[in-house]
Enzyme design. Structure first.
Site, PDB file in Angstrom:
ATOM      1  NE  ARG A  46      -2.552  -1.134   3.617  1.00  0.00           N
ATOM      2  CZ  ARG A  46      -2.513  -2.310   4.255  1.00  0.00           C
ATOM      3  NH1 ARG A  46      -2.915  -3.401   3.640  1.00  0.00           N
ATOM      4  NH2 ARG A  46      -2.086  -2.389   5.503  1.00  0.00           N
ATOM      5  CE  LYS A 137     -14.060  10.522   1.780  1.00  0.00           C
ATOM      6  NZ  LYS A 137     -13.890   9.397   0.857  1.00  0.00           N
ATOM      7  CD  GLU A 178     -17.570  11.059  -0.884  1.00  0.00           C
ATOM      8  OE1 GLU A 178     -16.584  11.098  -0.124  1.00  0.00           O
ATOM      9  OE2 GLU A 178     -17.668  10.270  -1.833  1.00  0.00           O
ATOM     10  CE  LYS A 220     -15.232  12.378  -3.265  1.00  0.00           C
ATOM     11  NZ  LYS A 220     -13.899  11.900  -3.018  1.00  0.00           N
TER      12      LYS A 220
END
Ligand code: 5MM
Length: 341
Positions: A46, A137, A178, A220
């Protein structure tokens, strides 16, 4: 809270020709992406994959305004010991952090979920700020199906988004809000529009109650498209017109900027839709991208976990970032894709 500073950061996130790289896949999601390219999802893999993206200088300097990171990544160091956030910052992009803790089933609402993570958020945010995060976020997930979404689900998620946004601003971090209406169902485009309108109106109402300063957020949203399983296709113009008209009805002009999610659209569809919306001009906010899959699908399938594919994968990432950067200014052309191919 210093609103002028929050507004400055939010405007930088949607600067003309730039958009956001959503690289905040949680453990389960990155495993799914890696499974698809035959790579084992270890911590090193990752790290290598994300380091490869953040070291793609051309894309990062020219077309990426910020990167949404997962908690693991914000503390990770590159192979040479440089913190990954420092690599991002050196390109001029802003580090951001996903702070929601995923979704849980919503009681008494079969098939519906609510996003969690508010409990210790006030304590976690200053640590992320200290580590370099200037935005955050939180993703709410609203599914469309038989009898859903319920008002309870929309309201619970909108309320959580508003509480998250207020906490972020209090910690001098710009919240990306979002509320994602999924495009996975068999619903038509009218139903997507109807549900998205309800969700956006509810989200802004909750943000009003929570005293969120709209000049210091980035929205978003999803685009207005037919459900994937509907077998229906909408024209680029229809998607663009419906999305822009709906946003005009639901999103106050004070909002600093709008950065769309791609939601499972193909790379080129996500670019074409963004471009068509920006060609309409005369909008109160910048419209740009905050794509996960539509920016990363090409580099992932090129990379396949092999060191010898890194340069080609970086070219693939640069290409998608450039195409979306052009779309964010309404300057993309389909033949630019063909030329690159
Ligand atoms: C990159 O994917 C993000 C993380 O998802 P999980 O928490 O489910 O692992 C996701 O939140 C993403 O930021 C948005 O949904 C937009 O991504 P897409 O791929 O729809 O552009």
């Amino acid at each position: 809270m210093n609103l002028a500073e929050l507004n400055k950061v939010a405007l930088a996130m949607v600067a003309p020709g730039k958009g956001i790289l959503a690289a905040d896949e949680s453990g389960g999601t990155i495993k799914k992406r890696f499974d698809a390219i035959g790579v084992e999802s270890t911590e090193d893999a990752r790290r290598d994959y994300r380091e490869m993206l953040f070291r793609t200088t051309e894309a990062m300097k020219s077309n990426i305004s910020g990167v949404i990171l997962y908690d693991e990544t914000i503390w990770q160091k590159a192979k040479d010991g440089t913190p990954l956030v420092e690599i991002i910052k050196k390109t001029g992009a802003l580090p951001g952090i996903k702070v929601d803790e995923g979704v849980k089933p919503l009681p008494h609402c079969p098939g519906e979920v609510v996003t969690i993570g508010l409990d210790k958020l006030a304590d976690r945010l200053p640590k992320y700020y200290e580590q370099g995060a200037r935005f955050a976020k939180w993703r709410a997930v609203i599914d469309i199906g038989k009898g859903i979404p319920s008002y309870n689900c929309i309201r619970a998620n909108a309320h959580a988004l508003a509480r998250y946004a207020a906490l972020c601003q209090q910690a001098q971090i710009v919240p990306i809000v979002e509320p994602e209406v999924l495009m996975d169902g068999d619903h038509d485009i009218d139903r997507c529009q109807e549900v998205t309108e309800f969700v956006l109106k509810e989200t802004f109402q909750e943000m009003y109650y929570a005293k969120v300063a709209l000049e210091g957020i980035v929205l978003k949203p999803n685009m207005i498209v037919p459900g994937k399983k509907s077998g229906k296709k909408a024209s680029v113009d229809d998607v663009a017109a419906r999305t822009v008209n709906l946003l005009k009805c639901c999103v106050p002009a004070a909002v600093a900027g709008i950065a769309f999610l791609s939601g499972g659209q193909s790379d080129e569809e996500a670019t074409a839709h963004l471009d068509a919306m920006n060609r309409k001009g005369n909008l109160p906010w910048q419209l740009t991208f905050s794509y996960g899959r539509a920016l990363q699908h090409a580099p992932q399938t090129t990379w396949k976990g092999k060191a010898e594919n890194v340069a080609a994968a970086q070219r693939a990432f640069s290409h998608r970032a450039k195409m979306n950067g052009l779309a964010a200014m309404g300057q993309w052309k389909a033949d630019l894709e063909k030329k690159a191919a």
